[in-house]
Design an enzyme around this catalytic site. Sequence first.
Site, PDB file in Angstrom:
ATOM      1  N   GLU B  50       2.139  -4.045  -7.683  1.00  0.00           N
ATOM      2  CA  GLU B  50       2.959  -4.928  -7.043  1.00  0.00           C
ATOM      3  C   GLU B  50       3.569  -4.518  -6.094  1.00  0.00           C
ATOM      4  O   GLU B  50       4.334  -5.300  -5.370  1.00  0.00           O
ATOM      5  CB  GLU B  50       3.676  -5.389  -8.425  1.00  0.00           C
ATOM      6  CG  GLU B  50       3.368  -6.222  -9.316  1.00  0.00           C
ATOM      7  CD  GLU B  50       2.495  -5.631 -10.306  1.00  0.00           C
ATOM      8  OE1 GLU B  50       2.452  -4.406 -10.369  1.00  0.00           O
ATOM      9  OE2 GLU B  50       2.322  -6.320 -11.491  1.00  0.00           O
ATOM     10  N   PHE B 112       7.482  -8.889 -25.395  1.00  0.00           N
ATOM     11  CA  PHE B 112       6.406  -7.973 -24.962  1.00  0.00           C
ATOM     12  C   PHE B 112       6.572  -8.213 -23.435  1.00  0.00           C
ATOM     13  O   PHE B 112       6.671  -9.682 -22.833  1.00  0.00           O
ATOM     14  CB  PHE B 112       4.990  -8.467 -25.400  1.00  0.00           C
ATOM     15  CG  PHE B 112       3.898  -7.698 -24.710  1.00  0.00           C
ATOM     16  CD1 PHE B 112       3.890  -6.319 -24.675  1.00  0.00           C
ATOM     17  CD2 PHE B 112       2.993  -8.518 -23.982  1.00  0.00           C
ATOM     18  CE1 PHE B 112       2.938  -5.712 -23.953  1.00  0.00           C
ATOM     19  CE2 PHE B 112       1.889  -7.705 -23.109  1.00  0.00           C
ATOM     20  CZ  PHE B 112       1.877  -6.195 -23.138  1.00  0.00           C
ATOM     21  N   GLN B 113       6.549  -7.180 -22.667  1.00  0.00           N
ATOM     22  CA  GLN B 113       6.750  -7.329 -21.082  1.00  0.00           C
ATOM     23  C   GLN B 113       8.068  -8.010 -20.528  1.00  0.00           C
ATOM     24  O   GLN B 113       7.842  -8.528 -19.724  1.00  0.00           O
ATOM     25  CB  GLN B 113       5.363  -7.982 -20.473  1.00  0.00           C
ATOM     26  CG  GLN B 113       4.228  -6.953 -20.592  1.00  0.00           C
ATOM     27  CD  GLN B 113       3.192  -7.163 -19.751  1.00  0.00           C
ATOM     28  OE1 GLN B 113       2.862  -8.609 -19.243  1.00  0.00           O
ATOM     29  NE2 GLN B 113       2.175  -6.220 -19.373  1.00  0.00           N
ATOM     30  N   LYS B 162       8.032 -18.255 -18.640  1.00  0.00           N
ATOM     31  CA  LYS B 162       6.596 -18.969 -18.956  1.00  0.00           C
ATOM     32  C   LYS B 162       6.646 -20.274 -19.336  1.00  0.00           C
ATOM     33  O   LYS B 162       6.013 -21.240 -18.908  1.00  0.00           O
ATOM     34  CB  LYS B 162       5.885 -18.120 -20.082  1.00  0.00           C
ATOM     35  CG  LYS B 162       4.538 -18.624 -20.273  1.00  0.00           C
ATOM     36  CD  LYS B 162       3.842 -17.789 -21.310  1.00  0.00           C
ATOM     37  CE  LYS B 162       2.460 -18.301 -21.481  1.00  0.00           C
ATOM     38  NZ  LYS B 162       1.804 -17.791 -22.758  1.00  0.00           N
ATOM     39  N   MET B 479       7.840  16.063   7.496  1.00  0.00           N
ATOM     40  CA  MET B 479       9.128  16.169   7.722  1.00  0.00           C
ATOM     41  C   MET B 479       9.926  17.267   6.694  1.00  0.00           C
ATOM     42  O   MET B 479      10.686  17.754   7.166  1.00  0.00           O
ATOM     43  CB  MET B 479       9.656  14.806   7.610  1.00  0.00           C
ATOM     44  CG  MET B 479      11.100  14.600   8.061  1.00  0.00           C
ATOM     45  SD  MET B 479      11.070  15.274   9.861  1.00  0.00           S
ATOM     46  CE  MET B 479      10.951  13.605  10.612  1.00  0.00           C
TER      47      MET B 479
END
Lengths: 172, 591
Positions: B50, B112-113, B162, B479
Amino acid sequence: MEHIISVTVENKFGVLSRVAGLFSGRGFNIESLSVAPTLDPSMSQMTIVTSGDERIIEQIVKQLNKLIDVIKVVDLNETEFVSRETAIIKVHTKDVDRAEALRIVDIFRANVIDSTPTTYTIEVSGDPKKIEAIINLLQPLGIKELVRTGRVAVAREPVRPAAVQAKKVARE
Amino acid sequence: MKLTGAEIFIECLKREGVKTLFALPGGVVLKIFDTLHQQKDIEVILTRHEQGAGHMAEGYAKATGKAGVCLVTSGPGMTNVITALADAYMDSVPVVCFSGQVPTSLIGNDAFQEADNIGLSRPCTKYNFLVKDVNDLAATIKEAFYIATTGRPGPVLVDIPKDVSMAKADFTYPNSVSIRGYNPTVEGNKWQIKQAAEAIMKAKKPILYVGGGVVFSGASQELLELAEMTQIPVDMTLMGLGAFPGEHPLSMGMLGMHGTYQANMAMHYSDLVIAIGARFDDRVTGKVSEFCPHAKVIHVDIDPTSIRKNIHVDIPIVGDCRTVLRELNQILRATVNGEQKDLRKPWWDQIREWQQAHPLTYHQEKDGPVKPQQVVKRLYELTKDRDPIVATDVGQHQMWAAQYFKLAKPNRWLTSGGLGTMGFGFPAAMGAQAAFRDRLVLCIAGDGSIQMNMQEMATAVLSKLPVKIIILNNGFHGMVRQWQDLFYEGRYASSNLGTTPDFVKLAEAYGAVGLRVKKVGDLDAVLKEALATDKPVIVDVPTYPYENCYPMIPAGGCNHEMILEDPPELKMKQSGGAKVTPEDKDTVLTA
């Protein structure tokens, strides 16, 4: 320096966390914050007491204005304002203290809003100095619980001299 | 006719002109993906992570000037995209991110999630919405695009549970948006603009300091007119590169920590700083108390909070850069005459002296190890006629790209400035390539940072995004190594990468093309081969590992006190490796 900032916001969920998150995320102080709906139920009024130098206060005002849910920001220190805070103080009162407690309530024009044989619950409003003063006097009796609302404040209406007002009325 | 939430989502996107969606599915967004699968107007680019989706949306937005759009699932999908949102927030990139959420009935139940998407994204988005009712979905999406793309642009999150994507509602898309708490100031204050014009006329040593705001507001033409009309030198911030032509005689290049000598000196000694769409970031100001000690400051910015946040401003102008510059130019056109040129002649003499004294310099030996600056310089020279889009990651290679890749036009430069996100470049390049399939898109990366989003090579191959990645491979987090050499007595704590994958084989493993530059003599040929390939390419360029990026202003240092080359003790230490001697004049190349 202490500033009182009056913020009109959308009355929606999550707005308080946006404002609080702005202060914590940018390291600004909040000394107190009070919030409740306005006459228009779609808006809420927040009174935030904060402190900082001129540059920080300018940033606080600008950052608040930048929040999309913020409708209006007024730094009340830029005008005359009146402010009040309410405290509710539950004090232990032994037999000998009950009269003393009432005397203190009387002096401060406070109210006893609940009473049991061993306690008084006292409500007092005023500026923070007055609240501090009554707390100091009640402390020897034994304060069981103390809650304070934080300050609310409003800008004072500009007052025109009476003569001018009278003339205006006459013209109208 | 009633539409499902998922159908409404797609209809809204179409009305916003969205052609490409960077997305990764999951349980709670399945209905939306299922609906997307049955239409052809919006292309779905399936990313591998993502974060990649978020950066692709950023790259798309930076290259097109329109909102980039991504779609992620709840929980880990959301937490993964946070870095990209934070990046977009810091760099004012218009991104609209849609996240899935557990059904409204389960919110707050540790389902969940489940994650608190609104809470997670609040500090790194311009605004965020939780849509609890499908009837609000269309208006919310309209507001999201409006907020993301107007005022100071930024990322906006829309969290869709959802059940909202499954529920049905009548679809009407609002024509306009009105948010009472959000009214960006576009027109600058006329009196202030007049003050600014007067200050510009009077200044003996003025400097234009321009940032990303010029790019986003599309004010490059106006800036060019202003600079040419008044003959004022132009310093660009990292985000402002491309806002002014890099090869223009008035261009001083980039300023700041690794800015050019003349850019920083001109800033420090100027008597009038004209800041346009820049925010006086600490990488530009250095030590604030000694920043531009002799200068009056004009600051044009659409975000009032940027003004006087770090630096005292004498003439603040809140407004859109383009609108303000047009008005300013109009006043100046009537007043500018030959006098300013005479007035500023000593200033220009001084600037030219600075330019000649310390140009950007590096030393490429004919048979020595490849110098990273040489790679960027050749890449620039080989591609400039093709008007490429250039993405970078973060680190030394980014600074070299900023110094040596002199962009001629805006919206060609994709880099992570504020947040400094390693792993930004490759997905951002892919986002730009998805927007412009026929353009040349380059990604200059380091061997450290490219590995932070290497997985997106699968996306590039699958979605036919022929980005050309050039890895300046020095085996270090360069760096970090540079700072350790300069400020930590050369102790390379966790900066030596130890093992790096074989990038050529890695590219091939993904089905892309891998090439390697084995010696400096092969550089041009290999770059040309890569540029002629129509697939994604990795060009692995092993470079001299101890090259440092100069000029450099140490953190908290003052702008006129730049380190211009390796201190003697460092040269001694490194002379065991490749020989780097400034005396070696015949091999000295200057940019």
